[in-house]
Design a protein around this motif. Structure first.
Motif, mmCIF file in Angstrom:
data_model
loop_
_atom_site.group_PDB
_atom_site.id
_atom_site.type_symbol
_atom_site.label_atom_id
_atom_site.label_comp_id
_atom_site.label_asym_id
_atom_site.label_seq_id
_atom_site.Cartn_x
_atom_site.Cartn_y
_atom_site.Cartn_z
ATOM 1 N N ASP A 199 -7.663 6.739 2.300
ATOM 2 C CA ASP A 199 -7.223 7.432 1.085
ATOM 3 C C ASP A 199 -6.052 6.707 0.433
ATOM 4 O OD1 ASP A 199 -9.165 9.287 1.621
ATOM 5 O OD2 ASP A 199 -7.770 10.844 2.319
ATOM 6 N N LEU A 200 -5.113 6.225 1.253
ATOM 7 C CA LEU A 200 -3.963 5.501 0.720
ATOM 8 C C LEU A 200 -4.403 4.229 0.003
ATOM 9 C CD1 LEU A 200 -0.868 5.323 0.530
ATOM 10 C CD2 LEU A 200 -0.903 4.081 2.688
ATOM 11 N N LEU A 201 -5.332 3.489 0.596
ATOM 12 C CA LEU A 201 -5.839 2.278 -0.042
ATOM 13 C C LEU A 201 -6.597 2.610 -1.325
ATOM 14 C CD1 LEU A 201 -7.044 0.286 3.083
ATOM 15 C CD2 LEU A 201 -5.044 -0.199 1.666
ATOM 16 N N ALA A 202 -7.381 3.680 -1.318
ATOM 17 C CA ALA A 202 -8.111 4.078 -2.526
ATOM 18 C C ALA A 202 -7.142 4.443 -3.654
ATOM 19 C CB ALA A 202 -9.038 5.254 -2.220
ATOM 20 N N ARG A 203 -6.066 5.162 -3.324
ATOM 21 C CA ARG A 203 -5.060 5.503 -4.339
ATOM 22 C C ARG A 203 -4.411 4.250 -4.907
ATOM 23 N NH1 ARG A 203 -1.470 10.564 -2.124
ATOM 24 N NH2 ARG A 203 -3.186 12.043 -1.902
ATOM 25 N N ARG A 204 -4.120 3.301 -4.025
ATOM 26 C CA ARG A 204 -3.476 2.061 -4.470
ATOM 27 C C ARG A 204 -4.387 1.299 -5.414
ATOM 28 N NH1 ARG A 204 -1.664 -1.132 -6.998
ATOM 29 N NH2 ARG A 204 -0.483 -2.964 -6.430
ATOM 30 N N LEU A 205 -5.656 1.213 -5.100
ATOM 31 C CA LEU A 205 -6.597 0.490 -5.950
ATOM 32 C C LEU A 205 -6.812 1.213 -7.270
ATOM 33 C CD1 LEU A 205 -9.188 -0.623 -3.266
ATOM 34 C CD2 LEU A 205 -7.486 -2.030 -4.439
ATOM 35 N N THR A 206 -6.848 2.536 -7.238
ATOM 36 C CA THR A 206 -7.023 3.311 -8.455
ATOM 37 C C THR A 206 -5.817 3.159 -9.382
ATOM 38 O OG1 THR A 206 -8.353 4.916 -7.261
ATOM 39 C CG2 THR A 206 -7.433 5.625 -9.361
ATOM 40 N N ALA A 207 -4.617 3.021 -8.820
ATOM 41 C CA ALA A 207 -3.398 2.908 -9.626
ATOM 42 C C ALA A 207 -3.346 1.609 -10.417
ATOM 43 C CB ALA A 207 -2.177 3.030 -8.727
ATOM 44 N N VAL A 259 -4.129 6.778 10.280
ATOM 45 C CA VAL A 259 -3.409 7.782 9.503
ATOM 46 C C VAL A 259 -1.980 7.287 9.334
ATOM 47 C CG1 VAL A 259 -2.604 10.170 9.394
ATOM 48 C CG2 VAL A 259 -4.839 9.659 10.369
ATOM 49 N N VAL A 260 -1.553 7.085 8.087
ATOM 50 C CA VAL A 260 -0.211 6.596 7.793
ATOM 51 C C VAL A 260 0.730 7.786 7.730
ATOM 52 C CG1 VAL A 260 1.213 5.408 6.081
ATOM 53 C CG2 VAL A 260 -1.101 4.599 6.551
ATOM 54 N N GLY A 261 1.854 7.685 8.415
ATOM 55 C CA GLY A 261 2.869 8.735 8.394
ATOM 56 C C GLY A 261 2.712 9.779 9.478
ATOM 57 N N ARG A 262 1.730 9.639 10.335
ATOM 58 C CA ARG A 262 1.527 10.627 11.408
ATOM 59 C C ARG A 262 2.750 10.622 12.328
ATOM 60 N NH1 ARG A 262 -3.717 10.015 14.703
ATOM 61 N NH2 ARG A 262 -4.590 11.185 12.976
ATOM 62 N N GLY A 263 3.266 11.786 12.604
ATOM 63 C CA GLY A 263 4.421 11.904 13.487
ATOM 64 C C GLY A 263 5.749 11.755 12.769
ATOM 65 N N GLY A 264 5.718 11.566 11.455
ATOM 66 C CA GLY A 264 6.958 11.453 10.690
ATOM 67 C C GLY A 264 7.677 12.790 10.594
ATOM 68 N N ARG A 265 8.981 12.722 10.351
ATOM 69 C CA ARG A 265 9.786 13.945 10.312
ATOM 70 C C ARG A 265 9.450 14.842 9.124
ATOM 71 N NH1 ARG A 265 15.860 12.419 10.833
ATOM 72 N NH2 ARG A 265 15.256 11.079 9.114
ATOM 73 N N ASP A 266 8.952 14.259 8.027
ATOM 74 C CA ASP A 266 8.670 15.085 6.859
ATOM 75 C C ASP A 266 7.324 15.794 6.941
ATOM 76 O OD1 ASP A 266 6.935 13.004 6.455
ATOM 77 O OD2 ASP A 266 7.740 12.411 4.521
ATOM 78 N N VAL A 296 0.818 -1.216 0.000
ATOM 79 C CA VAL A 296 0.000 0.000 0.000
ATOM 80 C C VAL A 296 0.849 1.262 0.000
ATOM 81 C CG1 VAL A 296 -2.018 -1.095 1.018
ATOM 82 C CG2 VAL A 296 -0.328 -0.026 2.513
ATOM 83 N N ASP A 297 2.167 1.116 0.032
ATOM 84 C CA ASP A 297 3.038 2.269 -0.104
ATOM 85 C C ASP A 297 4.170 1.935 -1.061
ATOM 86 O OD1 ASP A 297 4.516 0.562 1.463
ATOM 87 O OD2 ASP A 297 5.036 2.033 2.979
#
Length: 112
Positions: free
Chosen positions: A99-107, A84-91, A44-45
């Motif tokens: 949303d991440l899963l929807a993007r993956r399926l759409t791709a 929420v994926v990436g919460r607390g990351g440095r970037d 998924v990423d």
């Protein structure tokens, strides 16, 4: 002593998943090579660190490196899916899991 294995499910895969081919999931440890997991599903990423299997379980594909793992593969336990994926990351970039899963399926096949 009896051990209980906990499985965290993100739910059954949606119908659109049937158009996206499954792949054998592997772990990329620090160093060289990949480790077999025996799991099939979808990353998924783009980094290949998070995946969902065909039965809807969420996995964080991280393990310590080692010779035994390189030869025989690894057993990765299911993980609790983050909302929420990436919460607390440095970037500072984060994205809701839905949303991440929807993007993956759409791709579809257009995913590295």
């Amino acid at each position: 002593c009896t051990s209980t294995r906990v499985s965290w499910n993100v739910g059954p895969p949606p119908r659109s998943v049937s158009r996206t081919p499954v792949t054998a999931l592997t772990v990329l440890p620090p160093g060289l090579g990949r480790y077999r997991t025996g799991l099939t599903g979808w990353y998924v990423d783009r980094a290949g660190l998070r995946a969902v299997t065909v039965d809807g379980r969420f996995y964080l594909l991280t393990v310590p490196s080692g010779v035994r793992a390189r030869l025989f593969g690894v057993d990765v336990p299911p993980a609790r899916p983050p909302l929420v994926v990436g919460r607390g990351g440095r970037d500072g970039e984060s994205i809701p899991l839905a949303d991440l899963l929807a993007r993956r399926l759409t791709a579809g096949d257009d995913w590295p």
